[in-house]
Design a protein around this motif. Sequence first.
Motif, PDB file in Angstrom:
ATOM      1  N   GLU A  11      -6.386   4.277  -2.102  1.00  0.00           N
ATOM      2  CA  GLU A  11      -6.131   2.852  -2.283  1.00  0.00           C
ATOM      3  C   GLU A  11      -5.224   2.632  -3.494  1.00  0.00           C
ATOM      4  O   GLU A  11      -5.643   2.126  -4.519  1.00  0.00           O
ATOM      5  N   ARG A  62      -9.567   2.249  -6.645  1.00  0.00           N
ATOM      6  CA  ARG A  62      -8.458   1.384  -6.248  1.00  0.00           C
ATOM      7  C   ARG A  62      -7.556   1.190  -7.465  1.00  0.00           C
ATOM      8  O   ARG A  62      -8.024   0.789  -8.528  1.00  0.00           O
ATOM      9  N   HIS A  74       0.840  -1.207   0.000  1.00  0.00           N
ATOM     10  CA  HIS A  74       0.000   0.000   0.000  1.00  0.00           C
ATOM     11  C   HIS A  74       0.874   1.257   0.000  1.00  0.00           C
ATOM     12  O   HIS A  74       1.840   1.359   0.753  1.00  0.00           O
TER      13      HIS A  74
END
Length: 363
Positions: free
Chosen positions: A54, A319, A42
Amino acid sequence: MDKTEEDMRANCGVLRRYRDLLPITSATPMISLGEGSTPLVHSRYIGKTIGCEELYFKLEGCNPSGSFKDRGMVVAVAKAMEARSTTIVCASTGNTSASAAAYGAYCGLRTVVLVPKGAVASGKLAQAIAYGAQILVVKGNFDQALELVRELSNSHPITLVNSVNPHRLQGQKTAAFEVVDVLGDAPDYLFIPVGNAGNITAYWMGFSQYFAMERIARRPRMMGFQAEGAAPIVLGHPVEHPTTIASAIRIGNPASWRQAVAARDESGGRIDAVSDEEILAAYKLMASREGIFCEPASAASVAGLMKSARDGLDLTGKRAVCVITGTGLKEPELAAQQAAAPPLEIEATLAMVEQALDLVAMG
């Protein structure tokens, strides 16, 4: 399956972990150097700067020879052994030669690699040498070297293990499986460097296969990035003399050009170009702010992400995954060249250390 069994399976190599999704038969040797199961990290900094909370980095430099090439190479070499081949050959800008040489050495195969003169990073060439490959330096570019190995494999009982070998892409698609296995679904966007265009093709194959199996609800937009000096897909025609600091994507006529365009179009994504300046800026930022030392070609995916955000791509609530295709140790000389100043040399005393660090002596 309990956690221990699951962890063991995840680290058993590509062939065993995904054997039901690969072209494997009972005669395929289950070889492995521990490829696959690479980290998905991450972002702690870049994601926040572009409004993408994200954002993840897929660290393919953690594969045995230091790049994503090992995923496909293990399948290509296993299938070569299944066909009783004793020699493998490839053309390479570096990473493919390192990977082929590693698996060739592991499996006792003769490995021949053709590399374009002056176009291979020292770290990658050192790997091929160490693994014992027979190296031929071609007075030409990668595309010419690839044409030579194609002709060689067509004329002799030698297995070509470049990405034109379909087994290579079958192995490389497993990285898409891993992204989904970790996240629980496909990301909204996948940012990836594009050189010979096999990897963007393979990821799309993987996501599409999981989608067909209903393991994911959607497929990501594929966002591929070439270097400006080696951007044939962006330009719409081959580049006779490709130039870029990112040697791994210094390719003027990609072997998987058509498949990459299909991945772009079917996913609603894009293939664009980034400058060497943008690549180097991303390369430095990844190391200094994310703690990830990648090779320049890998930084093209991050440079592309940042360029897309500047151009107005809204990643709020989305994401995204950037594929970091290889470790920075492939080109260690570049890191030294990019340093603002050489390391400071001092006498071996605490006072000198304190002075160098602008610290006030205590007591």
